[in-house]
Design an enzyme around this catalytic site. Sequence first.
Site, mmCIF file in Angstrom:
data_model
loop_
_atom_site.group_PDB
_atom_site.id
_atom_site.type_symbol
_atom_site.label_atom_id
_atom_site.label_comp_id
_atom_site.label_asym_id
_atom_site.label_seq_id
_atom_site.Cartn_x
_atom_site.Cartn_y
_atom_site.Cartn_z
ATOM 1 N N HIS A 58 37.638 -23.884 -63.139
ATOM 2 C CA HIS A 58 38.455 -24.984 -62.632
ATOM 3 C C HIS A 58 37.975 -26.303 -63.234
ATOM 4 O O HIS A 58 36.771 -26.505 -63.443
ATOM 5 C CB HIS A 58 38.386 -25.039 -61.098
ATOM 6 C CG HIS A 58 39.407 -25.961 -60.524
ATOM 7 N ND1 HIS A 58 39.223 -27.316 -60.468
ATOM 8 C CD2 HIS A 58 40.647 -25.721 -60.030
ATOM 9 C CE1 HIS A 58 40.304 -27.880 -59.949
ATOM 10 N NE2 HIS A 58 41.187 -26.925 -59.677
ATOM 11 N N GLY A 70 45.860 -33.138 -58.444
ATOM 12 C CA GLY A 70 45.581 -34.044 -57.334
ATOM 13 C C GLY A 70 46.084 -35.464 -57.559
ATOM 14 O O GLY A 70 45.714 -36.379 -56.832
ATOM 15 N N LYS A 72 39.916 -25.836 -51.997
ATOM 16 C CA LYS A 72 38.827 -26.731 -52.449
ATOM 17 C C LYS A 72 37.827 -26.958 -51.314
ATOM 18 O O LYS A 72 37.582 -26.067 -50.524
ATOM 19 C CB LYS A 72 39.409 -28.032 -53.012
ATOM 20 C CG LYS A 72 40.456 -27.749 -54.097
ATOM 21 C CD LYS A 72 40.822 -28.952 -54.903
ATOM 22 C CE LYS A 72 41.868 -28.559 -55.948
ATOM 23 N NZ LYS A 72 42.231 -29.642 -56.816
ATOM 24 N N GLU A 76 37.536 -29.120 -62.016
ATOM 25 C CA GLU A 76 36.536 -29.862 -61.231
ATOM 26 C C GLU A 76 35.139 -29.316 -61.480
ATOM 27 O O GLU A 76 34.158 -30.061 -61.439
ATOM 28 C CB GLU A 76 36.930 -29.832 -59.739
ATOM 29 C CG GLU A 76 38.102 -30.778 -59.481
ATOM 30 C CD GLU A 76 39.078 -30.340 -58.407
ATOM 31 O OE1 GLU A 76 38.737 -29.469 -57.588
ATOM 32 O OE2 GLU A 76 40.213 -30.879 -58.399
ATOM 33 N N ASN A 130 44.372 -23.016 -53.518
ATOM 34 C CA ASN A 130 42.975 -23.420 -53.709
ATOM 35 C C ASN A 130 42.659 -24.516 -52.692
ATOM 36 O O ASN A 130 43.057 -25.659 -52.865
ATOM 37 C CB ASN A 130 42.820 -23.929 -55.154
ATOM 38 C CG ASN A 130 41.432 -24.460 -55.433
ATOM 39 O OD1 ASN A 130 40.522 -24.321 -54.611
ATOM 40 N ND2 ASN A 130 41.256 -25.068 -56.606
ATOM 41 N N SER A 162 49.559 -30.634 -58.934
ATOM 42 C CA SER A 162 50.559 -31.325 -58.120
ATOM 43 C C SER A 162 51.828 -30.510 -57.855
ATOM 44 O O SER A 162 52.921 -31.074 -57.741
ATOM 45 C CB SER A 162 50.900 -32.688 -58.738
ATOM 46 O OG SER A 162 49.744 -33.518 -58.728
ATOM 47 N N GLU A 222 46.220 -25.663 -65.966
ATOM 48 C CA GLU A 222 46.218 -26.830 -65.079
ATOM 49 C C GLU A 222 45.843 -28.074 -65.874
ATOM 50 O O GLU A 222 44.656 -28.343 -66.093
ATOM 51 C CB GLU A 222 45.192 -26.630 -63.956
ATOM 52 C CG GLU A 222 45.438 -25.416 -63.104
ATOM 53 C CD GLU A 222 44.742 -25.534 -61.749
ATOM 54 O OE1 GLU A 222 45.451 -25.608 -60.755
ATOM 55 O OE2 GLU A 222 43.513 -25.600 -61.700
HETATM 56 P P1 PGA Z 1 46.683 -29.961 -56.756
HETATM 57 O O1 PGA Z 1 45.447 -29.067 -57.268
HETATM 58 O O2 PGA Z 1 47.803 -28.982 -56.430
HETATM 59 O O3 PGA Z 1 46.172 -30.665 -55.528
HETATM 60 O O4 PGA Z 1 47.054 -30.869 -57.859
HETATM 61 C C1 PGA Z 1 45.655 -27.934 -58.065
HETATM 62 C C2 PGA Z 1 44.334 -27.285 -58.397
HETATM 63 O O5 PGA Z 1 43.342 -28.006 -58.612
HETATM 64 O O6 PGA Z 1 44.255 -26.052 -58.475
#
Ligand code: PGA
Length: 324
Positions: free
Chosen positions: A164, A240, A82, A166, A80, A280, A234
Amino acid sequence: MAVASTSLASQLSGPKTINYAPNFSGLRRSSSKLENFQSMSSTQSLFQHLHSHLHLSSSRKGSRGVVTMAGTGKFFVGGNWKCNGTKDSISKLVSDLNSAKLEPDVDVVVAPPFVYLDQVKSSLSDRIEVSAQNSWVGKGGAFTGEISVEQLKDIGAKWVILGHSERRHIIGEDDQFIGKKAAYALNEGLGVIACIGELLDEREAGKTFDVCFQQLKAYADYVPSWDNIVIAYEPVWAIGTGKVATPQQAQEVHAALRDWLKKNVSAEVASKTRIIYGGSVNGGNSSELAKQEDIDGFLVGGASLKGPEFATIVNSVTSKKVAA
Ligand code: PGA
């Protein structure tokens, strides 16, 4: 919190309970002694239940030549990207991915920002499928700023990431809206990477399973079939932040999610639906996570922006295989 709960557990139930407590720290409520005791009992029965689930899964190992996979679906790794990248950085990433050696028995998908989808689709090896990071809830038209499923199919995308955290927590999308988006995309033939996961305060309040089950139910209420859905668990506190869930923390939620599917959808869907972990994941922790029986792959954010590291994560499927 884990320390306090453990000592409370020992006061209430003696050493036998202590064995279970660390595995479930953060998943239990702890507001009063009585509640703690009650939840400890249900935690124990959950543990026993999960244990019997794991035991049953283990009996299926031999037929697949894979030692640690409870589900029957192919390992799946999504990147992803983003809201990151430029034409130049993305062309470098694509060229790194094109030259990476990827294990054959993994579905690999990358999700670039909308504006680079076409560039990526036309330059990336067919070995890797392309996903969008969002899609509109219905047919296109007068919806300024949105991108329709039909348009995604037109440029060759095969998947879309929905739900997601976010989009849930920053943009404000709710369960119903996400469920409807998933249904529309599936009906039109796109695969859906359906994200769910709890916030830190929800985990600390012992609501991890409740939150995840509620988000999963919202998909179940709308989707026409589970054939083309990958569930991405997640935990929001792990996204992140560099704070990856431990393999045990991820495994216990994945096993509970598979169990929820079994009870509320069907045994067949529970076994064939990929449940991937995100938050992460990197080249250093993916192989330990991949060894967990109910982890069927990953959704990777930050580490998917580096081609060689993403390839390492894809290739962590090897840690699931029988040692030669
Ligand atoms: P990250 O994000 O690996 O940077 O923690 C994962 C995601 O949001 O799918």
